[in-house]
Scaffold this motif. Structure first.
Motif, PDB file in Angstrom:
ATOM      1  N   ALA A   1       3.509   6.442   5.358  1.00  0.00           N
ATOM      2  CA  ALA A   1       3.619   7.553   4.401  1.00  0.00           C
ATOM      3  C   ALA A   1       4.728   7.259   3.390  1.00  0.00           C
ATOM      4  O   ALA A   1       4.556   7.425   2.182  1.00  0.00           O
ATOM      5  CB  ALA A   1       3.906   8.851   5.144  1.00  0.00           C
ATOM      6  N   ILE A   2       5.865   6.765   3.902  1.00  0.00           N
ATOM      7  CA  ILE A   2       7.000   6.517   3.005  1.00  0.00           C
ATOM      8  C   ILE A   2       6.693   5.351   2.070  1.00  0.00           C
ATOM      9  O   ILE A   2       6.945   5.417   0.864  1.00  0.00           O
ATOM     10  CB  ILE A   2       8.292   6.268   3.815  1.00  0.00           C
ATOM     11  CG1 ILE A   2       8.656   7.540   4.588  1.00  0.00           C
ATOM     12  CG2 ILE A   2       9.442   5.868   2.901  1.00  0.00           C
ATOM     13  CD1 ILE A   2       9.705   7.352   5.648  1.00  0.00           C
ATOM     14  N   LEU A   3       6.109   4.290   2.640  1.00  0.00           N
ATOM     15  CA  LEU A   3       5.760   3.145   1.787  1.00  0.00           C
ATOM     16  C   LEU A   3       4.819   3.583   0.669  1.00  0.00           C
ATOM     17  O   LEU A   3       4.976   3.205  -0.495  1.00  0.00           O
ATOM     18  CB  LEU A   3       5.094   2.038   2.611  1.00  0.00           C
ATOM     19  CG  LEU A   3       6.018   1.231   3.515  1.00  0.00           C
ATOM     20  CD1 LEU A   3       5.223   0.193   4.301  1.00  0.00           C
ATOM     21  CD2 LEU A   3       7.104   0.535   2.696  1.00  0.00           C
ATOM     22  N   GLY A   4       3.837   4.418   1.038  1.00  0.00           N
ATOM     23  CA  GLY A   4       2.874   4.919   0.057  1.00  0.00           C
ATOM     24  C   GLY A   4       3.581   5.680  -1.054  1.00  0.00           C
ATOM     25  O   GLY A   4       3.314   5.458  -2.244  1.00  0.00           O
ATOM     26  N   SER A   5       4.514   6.551  -0.665  1.00  0.00           N
ATOM     27  CA  SER A   5       5.210   7.355  -1.677  1.00  0.00           C
ATOM     28  C   SER A   5       6.128   6.480  -2.529  1.00  0.00           C
ATOM     29  O   SER A   5       6.265   6.700  -3.729  1.00  0.00           O
ATOM     30  CB  SER A   5       6.059   8.442  -1.025  1.00  0.00           C
ATOM     31  OG  SER A   5       5.310   9.131  -0.077  1.00  0.00           O
ATOM     32  N   LEU A   6       6.768   5.501  -1.896  1.00  0.00           N
ATOM     33  CA  LEU A   6       7.668   4.624  -2.665  1.00  0.00           C
ATOM     34  C   LEU A   6       6.883   3.887  -3.748  1.00  0.00           C
ATOM     35  O   LEU A   6       7.357   3.707  -4.864  1.00  0.00           O
ATOM     36  CB  LEU A   6       8.351   3.604  -1.745  1.00  0.00           C
ATOM     37  CG  LEU A   6       9.475   4.121  -0.850  1.00  0.00           C
ATOM     38  CD1 LEU A   6       9.944   3.031   0.105  1.00  0.00           C
ATOM     39  CD2 LEU A   6      10.646   4.635  -1.681  1.00  0.00           C
ATOM     40  N   GLN A   7       5.677   3.468  -3.360  1.00  0.00           N
ATOM     41  CA  GLN A   7       4.842   2.735  -4.311  1.00  0.00           C
ATOM     42  C   GLN A   7       4.551   3.555  -5.552  1.00  0.00           C
ATOM     43  O   GLN A   7       4.343   3.017  -6.628  1.00  0.00           O
ATOM     44  CB  GLN A   7       3.518   2.366  -3.656  1.00  0.00           C
ATOM     45  CG  GLN A   7       3.429   0.901  -3.331  1.00  0.00           C
ATOM     46  CD  GLN A   7       2.273   0.624  -2.387  1.00  0.00           C
ATOM     47  OE1 GLN A   7       1.339   1.407  -2.301  1.00  0.00           O
ATOM     48  NE2 GLN A   7       2.353  -0.481  -1.685  1.00  0.00           N
ATOM     49  N   GLN A   8       4.521   4.868  -5.355  1.00  0.00           N
ATOM     50  CA  GLN A   8       4.170   5.715  -6.488  1.00  0.00           C
ATOM     51  C   GLN A   8       5.331   6.019  -7.417  1.00  0.00           C
ATOM     52  O   GLN A   8       5.147   6.601  -8.483  1.00  0.00           O
ATOM     53  CB  GLN A   8       3.534   7.003  -5.971  1.00  0.00           C
ATOM     54  CG  GLN A   8       2.084   6.713  -5.612  1.00  0.00           C
ATOM     55  CD  GLN A   8       1.467   7.797  -4.778  1.00  0.00           C
ATOM     56  OE1 GLN A   8       1.929   8.928  -4.785  1.00  0.00           O
ATOM     57  NE2 GLN A   8       0.431   7.436  -4.054  1.00  0.00           N
ATOM     58  N   LEU A   9       6.545   5.631  -7.004  1.00  0.00           N
ATOM     59  CA  LEU A   9       7.686   5.864  -7.901  1.00  0.00           C
ATOM     60  C   LEU A   9       7.550   4.933  -9.106  1.00  0.00           C
ATOM     61  O   LEU A   9       7.123   3.793  -8.959  1.00  0.00           O
ATOM     62  CB  LEU A   9       8.998   5.577  -7.175  1.00  0.00           C
ATOM     63  CG  LEU A   9       9.363   6.508  -6.024  1.00  0.00           C
ATOM     64  CD1 LEU A   9      10.688   6.084  -5.409  1.00  0.00           C
ATOM     65  CD2 LEU A   9       9.460   7.949  -6.496  1.00  0.00           C
ATOM     66  N   PRO A  10       7.898   5.416 -10.301  1.00  0.00           N
ATOM     67  CA  PRO A  10       7.806   4.554 -11.485  1.00  0.00           C
ATOM     68  C   PRO A  10       8.727   3.342 -11.322  1.00  0.00           C
ATOM     69  O   PRO A  10       9.884   3.500 -10.928  1.00  0.00           O
ATOM     70  CB  PRO A  10       8.286   5.452 -12.626  1.00  0.00           C
ATOM     71  CG  PRO A  10       8.912   6.636 -11.995  1.00  0.00           C
ATOM     72  CD  PRO A  10       8.390   6.759 -10.611  1.00  0.00           C
ATOM     73  N   GLN A  11       8.201   2.150 -11.564  1.00  0.00           N
ATOM     74  CA  GLN A  11       9.012   0.942 -11.348  1.00  0.00           C
ATOM     75  C   GLN A  11       9.032   0.054 -12.592  1.00  0.00           C
ATOM     76  O   GLN A  11       8.876  -1.153 -12.494  1.00  0.00           O
ATOM     77  CB  GLN A  11       8.488   0.159 -10.140  1.00  0.00           C
ATOM     78  CG  GLN A  11       8.459   1.017  -8.904  1.00  0.00           C
ATOM     79  CD  GLN A  11       8.214   0.235  -7.627  1.00  0.00           C
ATOM     80  OE1 GLN A  11       8.468  -0.955  -7.536  1.00  0.00           O
ATOM     81  NE2 GLN A  11       7.721   0.919  -6.622  1.00  0.00           N
ATOM     82  N   ASN A  12       9.205   0.645 -13.742  1.00  0.00           N
ATOM     83  CA  ASN A  12       9.223  -0.139 -14.971  1.00  0.00           C
ATOM     84  C   ASN A  12      10.528  -0.901 -15.115  1.00  0.00           C
ATOM     85  O   ASN A  12      10.545  -2.095 -15.404  1.00  0.00           O
ATOM     86  CB  ASN A  12       9.039   0.746 -16.197  1.00  0.00           C
ATOM     87  CG  ASN A  12       7.928   1.753 -15.986  1.00  0.00           C
ATOM     88  OD1 ASN A  12       6.961   1.458 -15.296  1.00  0.00           O
ATOM     89  ND2 ASN A  12       8.083   2.935 -16.549  1.00  0.00           N
ATOM     90  N   GLU A  13      11.631  -0.203 -14.897  1.00  0.00           N
ATOM     91  CA  GLU A  13      12.940  -0.830 -15.098  1.00  0.00           C
ATOM     92  C   GLU A  13      13.364  -1.562 -13.831  1.00  0.00           C
ATOM     93  O   GLU A  13      13.816  -2.687 -13.865  1.00  0.00           O
ATOM     94  CB  GLU A  13      13.999   0.233 -15.413  1.00  0.00           C
ATOM     95  CG  GLU A  13      13.650   1.137 -16.577  1.00  0.00           C
ATOM     96  CD  GLU A  13      13.718   0.412 -17.899  1.00  0.00           C
ATOM     97  OE1 GLU A  13      14.611  -0.445 -18.029  1.00  0.00           O
ATOM     98  OE2 GLU A  13      12.879   0.679 -18.783  1.00  0.00           O
ATOM     99  N   VAL A  14      13.228  -0.871 -12.726  1.00  0.00           N
ATOM    100  CA  VAL A  14      13.708  -1.391 -11.451  1.00  0.00           C
ATOM    101  C   VAL A  14      12.538  -1.449 -10.477  1.00  0.00           C
ATOM    102  O   VAL A  14      11.792  -0.496 -10.345  1.00  0.00           O
ATOM    103  CB  VAL A  14      14.796  -0.452 -10.870  1.00  0.00           C
ATOM    104  CG1 VAL A  14      15.319  -1.015  -9.560  1.00  0.00           C
ATOM    105  CG2 VAL A  14      15.927  -0.255 -11.862  1.00  0.00           C
TER     106      VAL A  14
END
Ligand code: GDP
Length: 478
Positions: free
Chosen positions: A391-404
């Motif tokens: 669940a956490i991995l799934g949610s982390l993936q959805q965080l915007p990761q353009n800069e970092v």
């Protein structure tokens, strides 16, 4: 402050905004001092000092580029206890070395090489046979990279185990290509497909299933399919185009060292660039000496050692540490001066470590993000159950990761262990615990190594903090 002609408070403030809290009586280590000086437009020149972050690429410099020749791969064997690492190392050695070396003494110096024929050409592979895992981790923690390719041994009758996962994380963190040896396929209960399934769940998808991880079924005990494994190692090394410049003085890493009662300090050196010769004046860490004699892994006295080869040397004044880098100097006098300077730097950095002023924490990372310096956020995730992990991995993936970019080095259910802390320290990662506890000893280790362990029991709070850190919004005092 005096040298830079800048008020102390400005230096303290500038470090603070980089997430490094210092007070006026503290001594800065070299990297931090460099950071400050460079911000003020002053270059720092210390020829013998090496920052951990740049060590990996420092083996080659610009002059080498015109003289590069291919070198053999240096391979480490990793895997869970009893899955057959030692047996595999022994049987590769026996099958390849014994043939042409009738009567050759089996010399255990911490590394050995095999000759194999590949597409009509003679090729070498160098294996580190120090207890793979520890050497790998300890050296990585010090920023040294000695391994070009990792072979992960997984027993086909046992499957993916905790140390298998650890090995995968370590190889991933070090960005070392990995080949899987599915071992013990001679056993009736062996089930290679189940192993492939379990490895796929760890993100290693076999080539025959459309992935990009080479997996070779072998029996280390019976010596079955070892040639195919060696062939795969050569193929991977060809893709990596490993090279070095043999036409210069040598540099590399100490693989093993001990005090021999009759011969004095003995060290095994892995040559990573240049050619090492008897008579060379060398510095290994804070130790120096002139090479009196060299013996290769087959017990032969040799005069020279070329890139990727390991030799045992005599002639050092004291015993260096495994993982120390070595370099050759023009004279023994120069070598002594450099060794003395290195000893001083080591003392300083130990002191500095003790004061752990360079902790990587979510808030220091946040400060780096604010400065636009953070490119990757390394995380180790431990949670109560596999469901939470996913669940956490799934949610982390959805965080915007353009800069970092978020890089999860390890994600598994269970307590936060000392090994997790070691991995975090070696790779500058923050540990995230969700609904889980700390195994005994991990808090102490985290304090010693300056590792930030964050515990959560609400997912959105966890995600908030990570996102905050990535955007540079986390409060420095958190
Ligand atoms: P390590 O702890 O990973 O170094 O594992 P070892 O090499 O010590 O092997 C553990 C045990 O597994 C030993 O008893 C070996 O004889 C056995 N073993 C290793 N490889 C094989 C194999 O290919 N087939 C079988 N049947 N046994 C093996």
């Amino acid at each position: 402050s005096d040298l830079l002609n800048t008020p102390e408070t400005d230096i303290i403030r500038s470090l603070f905004f980089k997430g490094i809290a210092v007070n006026i009586t503290q001594t800065l280590d070299l990297d931090t001092a460099r950071l400050v000086a460079e911000e003020l437009g002053v270059a720092v020149d210390t020829p013998e000092a090496k920052s951990a972050a740049t060590k990996e690429t420092e083996m080659l410099n610009e002059e080498d580029l015109d003289n590069l020749v291919l070198r053999p791969p240096v391979v480490t064997i990793m895997g869970h206890v009893d899955h057959g690492k030692t047996t595999l190392l022994d049987s590769i050695r026996k099958s390849k070395v014994a043939q042409g070396e009738a009567g050759g003494i089996t010399q255990h110096i911490g590394a050995y090489h095999v000759d194999i024929e590949h597409e009509g050409k003679e090729q070498q592979i160098v294996f580190l046979d120090t207890p793979g895992h520890e050497a790998f981790t300890a050296m990585r923690a010090r920023g040294t990279r000695v391994t070009d390719i990792a072979v992960l041994v997984v027993a086909a009758d046992d499957g993916v185990q905790p140390q298998t996962k650890e090995a995968i994380s370590h190889a991933k963190a070090a960005e070392v290509p990995l080949i899987v040896a599915i071992n013990k396929v001679d056993k009736p209960e062996a089930n290679p497909d189940r192993i492939k399934q379990e490895l796929t769940e760890q993100g290693l998808v076999p080539e025959d299933w459309g992935g990009d991880t080479t997996m070779v079924p072998v029996s280390a005990l019976k010596g079955e399919n070892l040639d195919e494994l060696l062939e795969m190692i050569v193929l991977v090394s060809e893709i990596e185009e490993l090279s070095a410049n043999p036409n210069r003085t040598a540099k590399g890493t100490v693989i093993e060292a001990h005090l021999d009662r009759t011969r004095g300090p003995v060290a095994t050196l892995l040559v990573q660039n240049g050619t090492l010769r008897v008579g060379d004046s060398i510095v290994a860490g804070s130790v120096f000496g002139k090479i009196r004699a060299m013996v290769d892994d087959r017990g032969h006295k040799v005069e020279a050692a070329s890139p990727s080869f390991a030799v045992e040397i005599l002639g050092l004044g004291e015993v260096p540490e495994a993982g120390d880098e070595f370099d050759v100097y023009l004279s023994e006098k120069e070598a002594r001066a450099v060794a003395d300077a290195n000893a001083e730097i080591q003392r300083d950095s130990r002191l500095q470590q003790a004061m752990s002023s360079r902790r990587v924490s979510l808030s220091t990372l946040s400060a780096q993000a604010q400065e636009g310096e953070l490119k990757e956020l390394n995380l180790i995730l431990k949670a109560d159950v596999q469901g939470s992990v996913e669940a956490i991995l799934g949610s982390l993936q959805q965080l915007p990761q353009n800069e970092v970019q978020i890089r999860v080095l390890l994600a598994s259910p269970g307590e936060v262990t000392e090994t997790d802390v070691d991995l975090a320290a070696a790779s500058g990662a923050v540990i995230i615990g969700f609904n889980t506890t700390l195994a005994s000893g991990s808090r102490q280790a985290a304090d010693n190594e300056g590792v930030d362990i964050r515990q959560y029991n609400i997912i959105y709070k966890l995600l908030d903090d990570i996102q905050g850190a990535m955007e540079g919004l986390l409060d420095p005092e958190e």
